[in-house]
Design an enzyme around this catalytic site. Structure first.
Site, mmCIF file in Angstrom:
data_model
loop_
_atom_site.group_PDB
_atom_site.id
_atom_site.type_symbol
_atom_site.label_atom_id
_atom_site.label_comp_id
_atom_site.label_asym_id
_atom_site.label_seq_id
_atom_site.Cartn_x
_atom_site.Cartn_y
_atom_site.Cartn_z
ATOM 1 N N GLU A 24 0.768 -1.183 0.042
ATOM 2 C CA GLU A 24 0.210 -0.205 -0.087
ATOM 3 C C GLU A 24 0.813 1.289 0.207
ATOM 4 O O GLU A 24 0.800 2.147 1.022
ATOM 5 C CB GLU A 24 -1.013 -0.039 1.139
ATOM 6 N N HIS A 26 2.267 4.551 -1.982
ATOM 7 C CA HIS A 26 1.539 5.569 -2.893
ATOM 8 C C HIS A 26 2.786 6.426 -3.656
ATOM 9 O O HIS A 26 3.745 6.739 -3.272
ATOM 10 C CB HIS A 26 0.775 6.482 -2.335
ATOM 11 N N HIS A 176 -9.056 0.479 -1.221
ATOM 12 C CA HIS A 176 -8.541 1.679 -0.459
ATOM 13 C C HIS A 176 -9.338 2.624 -0.057
ATOM 14 O O HIS A 176 -10.230 3.024 -0.802
ATOM 15 C CB HIS A 176 -7.130 2.096 -0.894
ATOM 16 N N ASP A 297 2.019 2.036 3.901
ATOM 17 C CA ASP A 297 1.209 2.922 3.440
ATOM 18 C C ASP A 297 2.348 4.530 3.260
ATOM 19 O O ASP A 297 1.916 5.365 3.832
ATOM 20 C CB ASP A 297 0.157 3.472 4.649
HETATM 21 MN MN MN Z 1 -3.087 4.483 1.805
#
Ligand code: MN
Length: 334
Positions: A24, A26, A176, A297
């Site tokens: 996850e 980005h 998400h 994340d």
């Molecule tokens: Mn995220």
């Protein structure tokens, strides 16, 4: 589920860095950032660093991965991306460009980066075609979808062509968090509950439950959906879903039709943004050791904190290896 002799909580911390895959993680592109659909929304102290990190595919990201023992990141456009774009044609064009840009970065670092497709869900047929292009031509591992699009959730009939293609391609979809479609009264006057503190969890967990109760997995029995943030609270509520849903129906369901069975069959989860050993042990106990995968994340969470957390968690070596890389390798066919 393949059982091992190890039980969550029985292991000891890892002796040293263990190889990790993170899912996850980005990025954004100048194009997307300039449309204001994929950029940080808060002007906190981390803002400048986050903006810099989101557009970087070089040493900043790679060094952070190296220090944490992360061999591979599966990258995705930061929320909400083109799903917040009001003009559908623009969304379609921007998604395609974002996927091409990501494919180019993956070509430069094929051992370090992989991709999730970014899709214009305003147009489900086009999204299906773009997913197929991303998987078959660009080598992407699935798609990451940032919640609702124009108030439409993925259990709606309009998305059946999309799910059909997902099933044909046999790739996972990462569900998400995205922005809420409206402003519910339950959050009114309490901005503390917005965004990642709570609203996104409620939104994403509800979205996942729409798929569970909406029959999506009955129509497409091979689908695999990934939830971040330790499963968006669902793993802790399985017993209650079964209990209260059978109570509401006034009947006993066959074991394989219980909400808990559907969730265990069709969902895998990641540890993104939840560096809590208690939540991890509960999630593994609820979902099984084959369903929980490490993630960070990035750049919204601290990579070294996430790595230290999974290495220190009380897991045996086999379960830790599954969480750190084995489950991701199997589910994403890496
Ligand atoms: Mn995220």
């Amino acid at each position: 589920m393949v059982a091992s002799a190890e039980q969550p909580g029985e292991g000891v911390p890892a002796a040293g860095p263990i190889r990790k895959i993170a899912l996850e993680e980005h990025f954004t592109t100048p194009d997307l950032a300039s449309r204001n659909v994929a950029r940080p929304t808060r002007s906190d102290v981390l803002f400048a660093d986050i903006e810099r990190r989101l557009v970087d595919f070089g040493d900043l990201r790679l060094d952070t991965m190296d220090r944490a023992g992360i061999s591979l990141c599966v990258l995705s456009v930061t929320t909400p991306g083109v799903q917040a774009e009001k003009d559908t044609a623009t969304a379609i064009g921007l998604a395609r460009k974002a996927n091409d840009a990501l494919a180019e970065e993956v070509r430069r670092q094929p051992k370090r980066y992989a991709g999730f497709a970014h899709l214009p869900m305003q147009a489900p047929e086009v999204a299906a075609d773009e997913l197929e292009r991303c998987v078959r031509q660009l080598g992407f591992k699935g798609a990451l979808i940032n919640g609702q699009t124009n108030g439409n959730y993925l259990d709606a009939d309009r998305f059946l062509p999309f799910w059909e293609r997902v099933a044909d391609l046999d790739v996972p979809v990462y569900l998400h968090p995205g922005e809420l479609a409206d402003a519910p009264a339950m959050f009114a006057g309490r901005p503390e509950l917005g965004g990642a503190v709570w609203a996104w969890t409620a939104e994403t967990a509800s979205h996942a439950l729409r798929l569970v109760f909406g029959g999506t997995f009955t129509r497409f029995p091979t689908l695999k959906v990934i939830l971040g943030h330790m499963g968006e609270t669902l793993p802790s509520l399985l017993w209650r879903f079964d209990s209260r849903w059978q109570c509401a129906l006034g009947e006993t369901l066959p074991p394989d039709q219980l909400p808990s069975a559907i969730i265990r069959r069709h969902f895998a989860i990641t540890t993104s943004g939840v560096c809590d050993p208690i939540a991890l042990a509960a999630a593994i106990a609820a979902m099984g050791e084959d369903a929980v995968m490490f993630s960070v994340d990035y750049p919204y969470e601290d990579t070294s904190t996430a790595a230290a957390f999974i290495e220190a968690a009380a897991l045996g070596p086999a379960v830790r290896a599954k969480a750190c890389h084995g489950n991701a390798e199997r589910i994403l066919k890496l």
